[in-house]
Write an enzyme that holds these catalytic residues in place. Structure first.
Site: not given
Ligand code: ADP
Length: 192
Positions: A13, A87, A126, A138, A149
């Site tokens: 994404k 999400r 990664r 990360r 996740r």
């Molecule tokens: P990825 O898609 O690789 O899991 P992101 O960078 O989008 O990683 O998100 C990392 C973390 O940030 C998620 O695992 C969650 O803890 C938090 N997070 C990000 N966006 C949201 C969201 N829209 N709602 C709730 N938690 C979120």
């Protein structure tokens, strides 16, 4: 034009959102990046979310909706690309309301489809590459958090696929191809 990129962690994404930004003057809104910034800058909210994120769980709807609300009220340029938001169904409903308040529409929801094996390989790869290059890794890019996740994705986020399909807004793109192929497939949806 406003677009949601939907897909599990590691689906690509962020990579595709950056192309859309560069080529179409759009604004990438990554809640993951915003939350990591808050964590790194040591704000109160950053402290609250740090552990939740490291575990791989979702932070509260209230926090992420607040972050998005602020951005939607600002400059809109060529439109927004939502990356990692919404999400949950509650976030999807909140987004619909916020867009309506701003007189904006949701034009495309693009699901990037990738299977789990590839996701694990991409994310663990990664993290390994970053480690070898001496770059920061990360806190949630390890197999344990990744399992959480993925579970969060299937339980809380994947219902959005049905939600947007029912609204006639969903387009599905194969996320397993080369980066340029995925990019071309997304362009077809966006330019249709
Ligand atoms: P990825 O898609 O690789 O899991 P992101 O960078 O989008 O990683 O998100 C990392 C973390 O940030 C998620 O695992 C969650 O803890 C938090 N997070 C990000 N966006 C949201 C969201 N829209 N709602 C709730 N938690 C979120």
């Amino acid at each position: 034009m406003n677009i949601i990129l939907l897909g599990p962690p590691g689906a690509g994404k962020g990579t595709q959102a950056r192309f859309l930004c560069d080529e179409r003057d759009m604004i990438q809104l990554s809640t993951g990046d915003m939350l990591r910034e808050a964590k790194d800058s040591g704000t109160e909210m950053g402290k609250v979310v740090a552990d939740v994120m490291a575990r791989g769980d979702l932070v509260t709807d209230e926090i992420v909706i607040g972050l998005i609300r602020e951005k939607l009220e600002g400059d809109k340029k060529g439109g927004f690309i939502f990356d990692g938001f919404p999400r949950t169904l509650a976030q999807a409903d909140a987004l619909a309301e916020l867009l309506a308040e701003e007189g904006e529409t949701l034009d495309h929801v693009i699901e990037l489809q990738v299977n789990d094996d590839v996701l694990v390989q991409r994310i663990v790869g990664r993290a390994d590459e970053a480690r070898v290059a001496g770059q920061p890794v990360r806190a949630d890019d390890n197999e344990e958090s990744l399992k959480v996740r993925l579970m969060a994705y299937y339980k809380q986020t994947s219902p959005l696929i049905g939600y947007y399909h029912a609204k006639g807004q969903l387009a599905t793109v194969d996320g397993l191809g080369e980066i340029d192929e995925v990019k071309a497939d997304i362009a077809k949806v966006v330019d249709a």
